[in-house]
Write an enzyme that holds these catalytic residues in place. Structure first.
Site, PDB file in Angstrom:
ATOM      1  N   ILE A  28       0.828  -1.209   0.000  1.00 53.58           N
ATOM      2  CA  ILE A  28       0.000   0.000   0.000  1.00 53.58           C
ATOM      3  C   ILE A  28       0.862   1.258   0.000  1.00 53.58           C
ATOM      4  CG2 ILE A  28      -1.668   1.324   1.361  1.00 53.58           C
ATOM      5  CD1 ILE A  28      -2.768  -1.425   2.328  1.00 53.58           C
ATOM      6  N   ASP A  66      13.945   2.230  10.985  1.00 51.94           N
ATOM      7  CA  ASP A  66      13.230   1.223  11.769  1.00 51.94           C
ATOM      8  C   ASP A  66      12.148   1.985  12.524  1.00 51.94           C
ATOM      9  OD1 ASP A  66      12.243  -0.560  13.663  1.00 51.94           O
ATOM     10  OD2 ASP A  66      14.206  -1.361  14.211  1.00 51.94           O
ATOM     11  N   ASN A  93       1.841   4.207   7.652  1.00 51.18           N
ATOM     12  CA  ASN A  93       1.442   3.025   6.902  1.00 51.18           C
ATOM     13  C   ASN A  93       2.219   1.763   7.256  1.00 51.18           C
ATOM     14  OD1 ASN A  93       0.537   1.499   4.309  1.00 51.18           O
ATOM     15  ND2 ASN A  93       2.769   1.678   4.095  1.00 51.18           N
ATOM     16  N   SER A 155      -5.618   1.600   9.530  1.00 52.06           N
ATOM     17  CA  SER A 155      -6.225   0.619  10.422  1.00 52.06           C
ATOM     18  C   SER A 155      -6.619  -0.572   9.555  1.00 52.06           C
ATOM     19  CB  SER A 155      -7.419   1.201  11.171  1.00 52.06           C
ATOM     20  OG  SER A 155      -7.922   0.266  12.111  1.00 52.06           O
ATOM     21  N   TYR A 168      -2.584  -8.715  15.738  1.00 54.99           N
ATOM     22  CA  TYR A 168      -2.907  -7.821  14.622  1.00 54.99           C
ATOM     23  C   TYR A 168      -4.201  -7.057  14.907  1.00 54.99           C
ATOM     24  CZ  TYR A 168      -3.501  -6.296   9.772  1.00 54.99           C
ATOM     25  OH  TYR A 168      -3.652  -5.544   8.629  1.00 54.99           O
ATOM     26  N   LYS A 172      -4.754  -2.966  15.406  1.00 58.69           N
ATOM     27  CA  LYS A 172      -5.639  -2.205  14.527  1.00 58.69           C
ATOM     28  C   LYS A 172      -6.785  -1.557  15.303  1.00 58.69           C
ATOM     29  CE  LYS A 172      -3.212  -2.818  10.892  1.00 58.69           C
ATOM     30  NZ  LYS A 172      -2.497  -1.671  10.299  1.00 58.69           N
ATOM     31  N   THR A 205      -0.963  -7.525  -0.618  1.00 49.17           N
ATOM     32  CA  THR A 205       0.279  -6.935  -0.112  1.00 49.17           C
ATOM     33  C   THR A 205       1.300  -7.977   0.320  1.00 49.17           C
ATOM     34  OG1 THR A 205      -0.610  -6.828   2.137  1.00 49.17           O
ATOM     35  CG2 THR A 205      -0.952  -4.897   0.730  1.00 49.17           C
TER      36      THR A 205
END
Length: 296
Positions: A28, A66, A93, A155, A168, A172, A205
């Protein structure tokens, strides 16, 4: 829930704007980079590796970063301003997939349960907070235009639903909570800086091998569709505290149209319930009055 139709003309204001993108070398981030360059913007990428495909533009620079290291991100923003004199938009991102197994029975050499990894939380949440915090500092310090700068945070649909990839999903959900709180603070301080989110559905992705997605009957959307939503939130200065859901090229605003009304129903605002932030605002105001009286 209102569909958003993004026209090319909606993005034209991004010409000559300076955009910092974390994780801009692939997926993305790279798709957004290429779109912004096509629109005439200047892009500063912060990532561990250079772009996976050649980015042929003098208006794009890569900086090894990083994102989990505060000093690395500070350096990224310093170098961006040194290069271009200002920072107009920031795209938080950078992200990784799920890594932790909270039901693991793995033991270390002492026979004790192995500590779960925090990599996903560090990259997908802590680093996003780093990015947004530094962005707010630079945008406030520079007092750019009355429209202000903007921050777009990635998100996910996993951030508004039950999702069994626990670390994960936690990160988010945290992105959404952080952006909501930051929007309220910025609004309370009459800051022109805007913060918005995007919540993509399955996207191509590398998060999951294509053959696996095909086997379960899901066709992921292309990163370019998601990047278009990110660019739109940068370009449209009327977008504040919103979240755009992206699925197969369809764009829908879901924060103000669905989730905030749902929260008001939980609190029962129609029957006299008061939102927590409204109460907190009154508390802060009252404490300020008491403090002022105490110093008189």
């Amino acid at each position: 829930m209102t569909d958003i139709h993004i026209q090319d003309g909606d993005l034209s204001s991004l010409k000559d704007k300076v955009v910092v993108i974390t994780g801009g070398s692939s997926g993305i981030g790279l798709a957004t980079t290429n779109l912004l360059l096509d629109l005439g913007a200047k892009v500063v990428i912060g990532d561990l590796q250079p772009p996976t495909t050649r980015v042929d533009s003098e208006r794009c620079s890569f900086h090894k970063v990083d994102v989990t290291v505060w000093s690395d991100q500070l350096t990224l923003f310093k170098e961006a301003r040194e290069l271009h004199g200002r920072i107009d938009h920031v795209f938080a991102n950078a992200g990784v997939g799920p890594k932790a197994d909270y039901l693991s029975t793995a033991l270390d050499q002492n026979g004790d349960l192995v500590e779960p990894t925090f990599l996903t939380l560090d990259v997908n949440l802590k680093a996003v907070i780093y990015t947004a915090t530094i962005a707010c500092y630079y945008m406030r310090e520079e007092q750019q235009s009355p429209a202000g700068g903007s921050i777009v945070i990635v998100s996910s649909v996993a951030g508004v639903s039950r999702f069994r990839a626990v670390d994960y999903a936690t990160a988010k959900h945290g992105n959404l909570g952080f952006a909501r709180g930051l929007h309220q603070r910025l609004t309370a301080e009459n800051s022109p800086t805007r913060v918005n989110l995007i919540a993509p559905s399955w996207t191509n992705t590398g998060f999951m091998p294509p053959q696996i997605m095909a086997a379960v009957g899901v066709e992921p959307q292309e990163p370019a569709s998601v990047g278009r939503a990110a660019a739109y939130l940068m370009a449209d200065d009327s977008r504040k505290g919103q979240m755009i859901h992206i699925a197969k090229g369809r764009y829908r605003e879901v924060e103000e149209s669905i989730m905030l009304p749902a929260a008001e129903k939980v609190v029962d605002v129609e029957n006299g319930g008061v939102m927590e932030d409204d109460t907190l605002a009154k508390i802060i105001e009252t404490m300020g009055i008491f403090k002022a009286k105490a110093t008189q």
